[in-house]
Design a protein around this motif. Structure first.
Motif, PDB file in Angstrom:
ATOM      1  N   ALA A  61      -6.477   4.700 -10.679  1.00  0.00           N
ATOM      2  CA  ALA A  61      -5.875   3.806  -9.683  1.00  0.00           C
ATOM      3  C   ALA A  61      -5.995   2.347 -10.095  1.00  0.00           C
ATOM      4  O   ALA A  61      -5.130   1.521  -9.767  1.00  0.00           O
ATOM      5  N   ALA A  62      -7.059   2.020 -10.829  1.00  0.00           N
ATOM      6  CA  ALA A  62      -7.297   0.628 -11.224  1.00  0.00           C
ATOM      7  C   ALA A  62      -6.211   0.085 -12.144  1.00  0.00           C
ATOM      8  O   ALA A  62      -6.108  -1.133 -12.334  1.00  0.00           O
ATOM      9  N   GLY A  81       0.814  -1.205   0.000  1.00  0.00           N
ATOM     10  CA  GLY A  81       0.000   0.000   0.000  1.00  0.00           C
ATOM     11  C   GLY A  81       0.851   1.259   0.000  1.00  0.00           C
ATOM     12  O   GLY A  81       2.085   1.212   0.026  1.00  0.00           O
ATOM     13  N   GLU A  82       0.160   2.404  -0.009  1.00  0.00           N
ATOM     14  CA  GLU A  82       0.807   3.709  -0.042  1.00  0.00           C
ATOM     15  C   GLU A  82      -0.231   4.762   0.332  1.00  0.00           C
ATOM     16  O   GLU A  82      -1.421   4.472   0.442  1.00  0.00           O
ATOM     17  N   GLY A  83       0.235   5.984   0.509  1.00  0.00           N
ATOM     18  CA  GLY A  83      -0.680   7.040   0.914  1.00  0.00           C
ATOM     19  C   GLY A  83      -1.780   7.316  -0.087  1.00  0.00           C
ATOM     20  O   GLY A  83      -2.938   7.523   0.280  1.00  0.00           O
ATOM     21  N   ARG A  84      -1.438   7.347  -1.370  1.00  0.00           N
ATOM     22  CA  ARG A  84      -2.422   7.583  -2.425  1.00  0.00           C
ATOM     23  C   ARG A  84      -2.052   6.746  -3.635  1.00  0.00           C
ATOM     24  O   ARG A  84      -0.907   6.771  -4.099  1.00  0.00           O
ATOM     25  N   THR A  85      -3.012   6.011  -4.140  1.00  0.00           N
ATOM     26  CA  THR A  85      -2.793   5.193  -5.337  1.00  0.00           C
ATOM     27  C   THR A  85      -3.493   5.839  -6.524  1.00  0.00           C
ATOM     28  O   THR A  85      -4.689   6.144  -6.464  1.00  0.00           O
ATOM     29  N   ASP A  86      -2.738   6.098  -7.582  1.00  0.00           N
ATOM     30  CA  ASP A  86      -3.306   6.637  -8.816  1.00  0.00           C
ATOM     31  C   ASP A  86      -2.447   6.161  -9.981  1.00  0.00           C
ATOM     32  O   ASP A  86      -1.668   5.210  -9.834  1.00  0.00           O
ATOM     33  N   TRP A  87      -2.584   6.800 -11.130  1.00  0.00           N
ATOM     34  CA  TRP A  87      -1.856   6.344 -12.317  1.00  0.00           C
ATOM     35  C   TRP A  87      -0.338   6.351 -12.118  1.00  0.00           C
ATOM     36  O   TRP A  87       0.382   5.541 -12.711  1.00  0.00           O
ATOM     37  N   GLN A  88       0.156   7.251 -11.259  1.00  0.00           N
ATOM     38  CA  GLN A  88       1.598   7.326 -11.036  1.00  0.00           C
ATOM     39  C   GLN A  88       2.144   6.102 -10.310  1.00  0.00           C
ATOM     40  O   GLN A  88       3.347   5.830 -10.357  1.00  0.00           O
ATOM     41  N   SER A  89       1.254   5.377  -9.632  1.00  0.00           N
ATOM     42  CA  SER A  89       1.683   4.200  -8.881  1.00  0.00           C
ATOM     43  C   SER A  89       2.242   3.104  -9.779  1.00  0.00           C
ATOM     44  O   SER A  89       2.913   2.183  -9.293  1.00  0.00           O
ATOM     45  N   CYS A  90       1.963   3.199 -11.071  1.00  0.00           N
ATOM     46  CA  CYS A  90       2.412   2.181 -12.021  1.00  0.00           C
ATOM     47  C   CYS A  90       3.758   2.522 -12.646  1.00  0.00           C
ATOM     48  O   CYS A  90       4.214   1.836 -13.579  1.00  0.00           O
ATOM     49  N   GLY A 103      -0.123  -6.867 -10.841  1.00  0.00           N
ATOM     50  CA  GLY A 103      -0.076  -7.903  -9.818  1.00  0.00           C
ATOM     51  C   GLY A 103      -0.884  -7.645  -8.569  1.00  0.00           C
ATOM     52  O   GLY A 103      -0.954  -8.512  -7.693  1.00  0.00           O
ATOM     53  N   ILE A 104      -1.486  -6.471  -8.438  1.00  0.00           N
ATOM     54  CA  ILE A 104      -2.318  -6.179  -7.274  1.00  0.00           C
ATOM     55  C   ILE A 104      -3.744  -6.641  -7.590  1.00  0.00           C
ATOM     56  O   ILE A 104      -4.376  -6.143  -8.519  1.00  0.00           O
ATOM     57  N   MET A 105      -4.261  -7.583  -6.804  1.00  0.00           N
ATOM     58  CA  MET A 105      -5.556  -8.182  -7.117  1.00  0.00           C
ATOM     59  C   MET A 105      -6.735  -7.377  -6.584  1.00  0.00           C
ATOM     60  O   MET A 105      -7.844  -7.457  -7.113  1.00  0.00           O
TER      61      MET A 105
END
Length: 380
Positions: free
Chosen positions: A329-330, A290-299, A336-338
């Motif tokens: 975020a999706a 996890g992280e503080g905020r997940t969005d397109w940058q997380s990839c 690999g994140i289910m």
């Protein structure tokens, strides 16, 4: 079941270690007696050395070096074993070290980062990983290289100090006195930006303003960086603009690769390798990240992407618990994140969410583990 907890920090609220403790408590409350382990993780940016030292039970080494404005600062780096060290350039040359009213990349230098590398060589380290985010500098890495013996000369043959304002004055580069121990060391550069040294996407125009540069300063720094690039092209037959990441940390990426023979690698992949993450996945059934905020940058080189991809390769299920979800975020599901859940459980002001971060994280973890438990019951 065996769980592995490997979350990034929630900047400004929860450390990676705190998330591990809260996940362990929530998992016990839901499943009772379970087997679990946790490991701090970072992506090569702020907090990387802390995470790696904690994960590897390493030690801290302190050194007095020059800060970005050549003031003395006490910086530290991590010792992982007799051969491996991990350094954050921000410890010596980072933006937070400079008061806002003094930030000026024309005057800033990465000299202290070079001193940290030299100190690590003095201690006998031969495998040095360097995280290069968060710099206050735009000197092309000249300061760092100068601390290790490289001489940058003007048109009169005088040695330059290696500040941003010296880029435009460089006429020749003398590497004959480069610390000989560099050639026997493995230098890994942790970086996830791909910016070239020069141009509209280069070091100066992309990052200069956040370091205190006015448009006029940026124009001057860019002229200097082009000059510096051309000298490197002429003397070493290397084009820094063709090297992905050369513009990282104000051009430090270029210096580490051109003068020190460093290898540029993804920050998260380097961290996961340093902490032996693949081995930690053995016999693991579920990874929680996890992280503080997940969005397109997380990839793009972030913790959740790295953890998810490594877990998938090992056939391990990975899920995420984040503070909030943003645009696209999706997309993280492709890495690999289910499943993803948020810690917040109702609409609330950001200040409230931050103030209740520990409570909300624990409650979110309980909800997540209850969903997992429900899925296990359905499978039966």
């Amino acid at each position: 079941m065996k769980f592995l907890f490997a979350s990034d920090s929630f900047k400004g609220t929860l450390t990676s270690e705190q998330t591990m403790e809260l996940l362990a408590r929530a998992a016990k409350d839901v499943f009772g007696d379970i087997e679990y382990s946790g490991v701090p993780v970072a992506d090569g940016g702020e907090g990387t050395t802390d995470a790696v030292v904690a994960a590897e039970n390493g030690q801290w080494i302190e050194a007095e070096v020059c800060g970005p404005m050549m003031e003395k600062v006490t910086a530290r780096y991590g010792k992982l074993d007799a051969h491996r060290a991990v350094i954050e350039m921000a410890a010596a040359s980072g933006l937070p070290l400079v008061p806002i009213d003094r930030r000026n990349p024309l005057h800033a230098t990465s000299y202290g980062t070079g001193e940290l590398i030299r100190h690590a060589l003095d201690q006998g380290f031969t495998d040095i990983s360097i995280a290069i985010g968060g710099s206050a500098t735009n000197d092309g890495g000249m300061g760092c290289a100068r601390a290790l013996g490289v001489r940058f000369l003007d048109d009169q043959g005088r040695e330059l100090e290696g500040r941003g304002e010296d880029l435009e004055k460089v006429c020749a580069i003398d590497v004959s006195n480069l610390d000989h121990r560099v050639s026997g060391a493995k230098i890994t550069v942790m970086c996830d930006v791909t910016n070239p040294l020069c141009g509209e996407n280069g070091a100066t125009w992309t990052f200069g303003a956040q370091k205190g540069a006015t448009p006029e300063m940026q124009a001057r720094l860019e002229v200097g960086m082009v000059n510096y690039r051309d000298v490197i092209r002429r003397q070493f037959a290397i084009d820094p603009d063709a090297i992905k990441g050369a513009g990282a940390a104000g051009g430090l990426g270029a210096a580490l690769m051109v003068f020190l023979g460093g290898e540029m690698k993804s920050g998260i992949d380097t961290v996961l390798d340093l902490i032996g993450f693949d081995k930690r996945l053995e016999d693991t059934d579920l990874v929680v990240t996890g992280e503080g905020r997940t969005d397109w940058q997380s990839c793009f080189g972030k913790v959740m992407q790295g953890v998810g991809e490594r877990a998938t390769k090992k056939g391990v299920v990975a899920v995420g618990l984040s503070g909030s979800l943003g645009r696209d975020a999706a997309q993280i599901f492709d890495h690999g994140i289910m499943s993803l859940m948020t810690t917040v459980d109702a609409p609330m002001p950001l200040e409230e969410a931050l103030g209740r971060a520990e409570e909300l994280y624990y409650l979110g973890a309980v909800r997540m583990f209850r969903f997992i438990k429900a899925g296990m019951a359905l499978k039966k």
